[in-house]
Scaffold this motif. Structure first.
Motif: not given
Length: 238
Positions: A79-84, A149-154, A65-72
């Motif tokens: 290859v998982k591109r956690v840097d992005i 969030v899924m931002c892998s190269d492939h 209710v206070k915060v939106k939680h976003v994860g990877i």
């Protein structure tokens, strides 16, 4: 040598090769005969996931209710591109137009962890990003997120994506292969137009602030997957 031997076996000694998506099947046709390739999509235990509760410890301190939680979620490898993901987090945290309180979660471990933690610190995200390391009951963490969030190269057809769909957690991804069509129809998640931080940030912000909800998408079950593989074995053993 290993790749050459593997391709030789696939062409001449193996009766069938299983691809987990149509996209992967098309790629395999470059090296293997088309008639050798069968598509059997991955599946997850829908019954077990039905009973999973959104009870990750971070919700005790900062309820939704206070915060939106976003994860990877995934192994911390290139290859998982956690840097992005971190660059996306930085853009959203520092954006004057973002009126949401956002917390970001990196769930998983791997050889890049120290490097990524240092990058998060350099980006000024020490208070906004939590590195949880390896989590045994990862499904409860996925369900506790507002967005995965899924931002892998492939990817092929990742289990994390299927679990997220089964748990009802919306996904932001790019070129998600087998589920791209579902995402384009607003089922399961939304697609980032480009494979870069600003595009992911835009897609995530729209998802969090839009009045329209992502429609649920039901992935294949593990039972269906097992039965398809058994049927294939019976077919080629005749």
């Amino acid at each position: 040598i290993q790749v050459t031997v593997d391709q030789f076996c696939g062409r001449y000694l193996q009766k069938k090769i299983i691809a987990v998506s149509e996209e992967l099947a098309h790629k395999l046709q470059v090296d293997y005969p088309k008639q050798h390739i069968t598509v059997i999509e991955n599946g997850v235990d829908l019954e077990a996931l039905k009973d999973v509760k959104a009870d990750a410890p971070f919700l005790l301190h900062e309820p939704k209710v206070k915060v939106k939680h976003v994860g990877i979620v995934g192994r911390l490898v290139p290859v998982k591109r956690v840097d992005i993901f971190l660059d996306m987090a930085s853009e959203l945290v520092n954006s004057e137009s973002t009126d949401q309180v956002l917390k970001f979660h990196v769930i998983g471990d791997g050889p890049l962890r120290l490097q990524l933690e240092k990058r998060a610190e350099q980006l000024g995200l020490s208070d906004a990003v939590t590195f949880h390391g390896h989590i045994k009951n990862v499904a409860s963490y996925i369900k506790s997120l507002d967005v995965l969030v899924m931002c892998s190269d492939h990817e092929g057809l990742p289990m994390t994506l299927l679990e997220s769909m089964a748990l009802g957690t919306p996904i932001v991804s790019h070129n998600a292969g087998a589920v791209t069509e579902s995402f384009e129809q607003g089922e399961g998640g939304v697609l980032s137009e480009e494979h870069e931080a600003s595009s992911y940030a835009s897609a995530l912000y729209k998802l969090l602030t839009s009045d329209s909800k992502v429609l649920p998408a039901k992935p294949n079950s593990a039972l269906d997957n097992a039965q398809a593989i058994i049927a294939l074995y019976r077919e080629i053993s005749l």
